[in-house]
Design an enzyme around this catalytic site. Structure first.
Site, PDB file in Angstrom:
ATOM      1  CB  CYS A   1       9.947  12.756   3.536  1.00 52.08           C
ATOM      2  SG  CYS A   1       8.261  13.092   4.097  1.00 52.08           S
TER       3      CYS A   1
ATOM      4  CG  ASP B   1      -2.372   4.122  16.100  1.00 51.16           C
ATOM      5  OD1 ASP B   1      -1.148   4.205  15.847  1.00 51.16           O
ATOM      6  OD2 ASP B   1      -2.945   4.896  16.887  1.00 51.16           O
TER       7      ASP B   1
ATOM      8  CB  SER C   1       2.066   1.325   4.132  1.00 49.27           C
ATOM      9  OG  SER C   1       2.474   0.874   2.874  1.00 49.27           O
ATOM     10  CB  ALA C   2      -0.779   5.821   2.967  1.00 51.60           C
ATOM     11  N   PRO C   3       1.440   6.460   0.657  1.00 49.47           N
ATOM     12  CG  PRO C   3       1.845   7.642  -1.344  1.00 49.47           C
ATOM     13  CD  PRO C   3       2.277   7.564   0.102  1.00 49.47           C
ATOM     14  N   GLY C   4       2.007   4.003  -0.550  1.00 48.02           N
ATOM     15  CA  GLY C   4       2.346   2.672  -1.027  1.00 48.02           C
ATOM     16  C   GLY C   4       3.571   2.549  -1.902  1.00 48.02           C
ATOM     17  N   GLY C   5       4.278   3.632  -2.136  1.00 48.32           N
ATOM     18  CA  GLY C   5       5.470   3.580  -2.981  1.00 48.32           C
ATOM     19  C   GLY C   5       6.536   2.648  -2.435  1.00 48.32           C
TER      20      GLY C   5
ATOM     21  CG  ASP D   1      -1.440   5.351   6.499  1.00 45.59           C
ATOM     22  OD1 ASP D   1      -0.255   5.564   6.221  1.00 45.59           O
ATOM     23  OD2 ASP D   1      -2.218   6.239   6.900  1.00 45.59           O
TER      24      ASP D   1
END
Length: 451
Positions: A382, A310, A260-264, A283
């Site tokens: 990404c 994990d 998930s990080a950073p949460g956007g 995360d």
């Protein structure tokens, strides 16, 4: 701030990024927050740092023509020459004589008379003769690599995967600025009202095609806007906004964001759920999971539970068939975000991609068991590398015959994306140059009907 002090700060940051292989945006932001850079110098500071990193291979090509082969040049001297050449070649507002003077003064302070003399000689020669033309490079692939400052292995790899035209356009785009985009917090403001507010503040904006919450900042400083400082909008690339739109979370659902990080994306999912239901965000590292919690608090969202874990071991926390929706925004090489983190292209290797591909498949295999029978799962990265995207999905489907690509995914894409050059039978690859965004891959998977 005196100009030589500003240039010294730029040089320090460039050396740190190069030596420690740090993320440029983190090191740069840390320096900007330190108070050592005056507000009026922030734009130039950022431009020279990013530009020097972005064009490093091109700058070294220019430099080689003016330095005797075999001559040992100290790393700080080479970086000083790079940033100076960048200003001389790419920036019009600073006179060459001023750039050379500042470089020589820095060389005197950091080195000795010989260092200053060497720097002066190289830069004066470039001023007189100009830099060599990259179009003289005979090898086509090497010319693309040097002109756009991408490693040869990466250029060759992309040409093998996507062909010459896409690769060249992608590499060229990776050296250009990308517009900032923001996502409105719909529980606080509508996109229409946000656009009106930003326009009244003097910004030029337009709605995003990727998400009904997205706004493109065409011109103006969003960071100074009340909407940003008071958390009515948050910065997020358009491609990342597409994830929650395609996931289709609904109120009162139970949703898993496995990486998930950073949460956007987790906060976007929570917003789509109108702050109802449950979003479980994980995360690997506690520090990163904390970022998700902070992002949720910042946007006043209370339906997100963030915990370091994990993704490959989430079966220890949840029984099978727990979640209505699952997002796996997998850890990846990041080759789609080179425009914002240009150092990535120099630090990553083909071996890294191989390892990441294995991890991505492992996560898919483990996490997929947690989805309800009628649920859907989005896989995204990404990056623009096929091994991490299409290949991972094909391998997952090959190992799990009860799973398939959700064909309705393609019909639900925003209309401009449906005919995109990145469409394949297993998902959508978005290239940086197609819509002036990050490079990004996503697809939606579901179990085959038991009928």
């Amino acid at each position: 701030m005196q100009t030589n002090q500003l240039r010294n700060s730029i040089l320090d940051v460039l050396i740190r990024i190069d030596k420690d292989q740090g993320f440029s945006h983190l090191v740069l932001n840390e320096e900007l927050k330190s108070g050592r850079i005056l507000a009026k110098d922030e734009g130039l500071f950022t431009e020279i740092v990013y530009g020097t990193i972005q064009q490093k291979m091109t700058l070294d090509f220019y430099l080689e023509a003016f330095v005797k082969q075999g001559k040992k040049v100290q790393p700080w001297v080479k970086m000083l020459l790079r940033m100076s050449i960048y200003q001389m070649v790419y920036l019009d507002r600073i006179p060459d004589h001023a750039i050379i003077h500042e470089a020589v003064e820095i060389a005197k302070t950091r080195g000795h008379k010989g260092s200053a003399s060497f720097v002066n000689g190289v830069l004066r020669s470039i001023q007189r003769k100009g830099v060599p033309e990259t179009n003289q490079i005979q090898d086509r692939n090497k010319r693309i690599a040097i002109t756009t400052s991408h490693p040869m292995w990466l250029v060759n790899r992309w040409i093998d995967q996507y062909g010459l035209e896409i690769t060249e356009e992608m590499c060229k785009t990776n050296t250009k600025h990308k517009p900032i985009t923001v996502r409105v917090q719909p529980l606080k403001v509508t996109r229409e009202k946000a656009i009106q507010q930003l326009t009244s503040e003097g910004l030029e904006v337009e709605p995003s095609l990727f998400s009904p919450q997205g706004i493109i900042i065409v011109d103006g400083n969003i960071l100074k806007s009340k909407l940003f400082t008071e958390d009515y909008v948050t910065i997020q690339d358009q491609t990342s906004m597409l994830v929650a739109e395609i996931l289709h979370p609904e109120q009162n659902m139970k949703v898993l964001d496995a990486c998930s990080a950073p949460g956007g994306k987790a906060t976007h999912i929570a917003e789509k759920m109108r702050n109802h239901g449950e979003v479980y965000a994980h995360d690997l590292h506690a520090k990163k999971a904390k970022l998700v919690k902070e992002k949720a608090d910042q946007l006043h969202l209370t339906n997100i539970q963030a915990l370091a874990y994990d993704a490959r071991k989430l079966q220890e926390l949840y029984p099978v068939h727990t979640f209505d929706r699952i997002l796996i925004d997998a850890p990846c090489s990041g080759l789609g975000v080179i425009r914002g983190k240009p150092e990535i292209k120099y630090h990553k290797t083909e071996n890294d991609i191989e390892k990441l591909s294995s991890i991505q498949l492992d996560i898919l295999n483990h996490v997929s068991t947690l989805l309800k029978e009628e649920g859907t799962m989005v896989y995204s990265t990404c990056t623009t590398d096929k091994l991490e995207n299409e290949t991972v999905v094909r391998r997952f489907l090959g190992q799990n015959e009860c799973w398939q690509v959700d064909k309705t995914f393609f019909d639900e894409l925003p209309e401009p994306l449906r005919g995109s050059i990145g469409i394949s039978s297993v998902g959508l690859q978005i290239f940086p140059h197609t819509f002036n965004t990050d490079g990004f891959f996503l697809t939606r998977l579901k179990r085959k009907s038991s009928e």
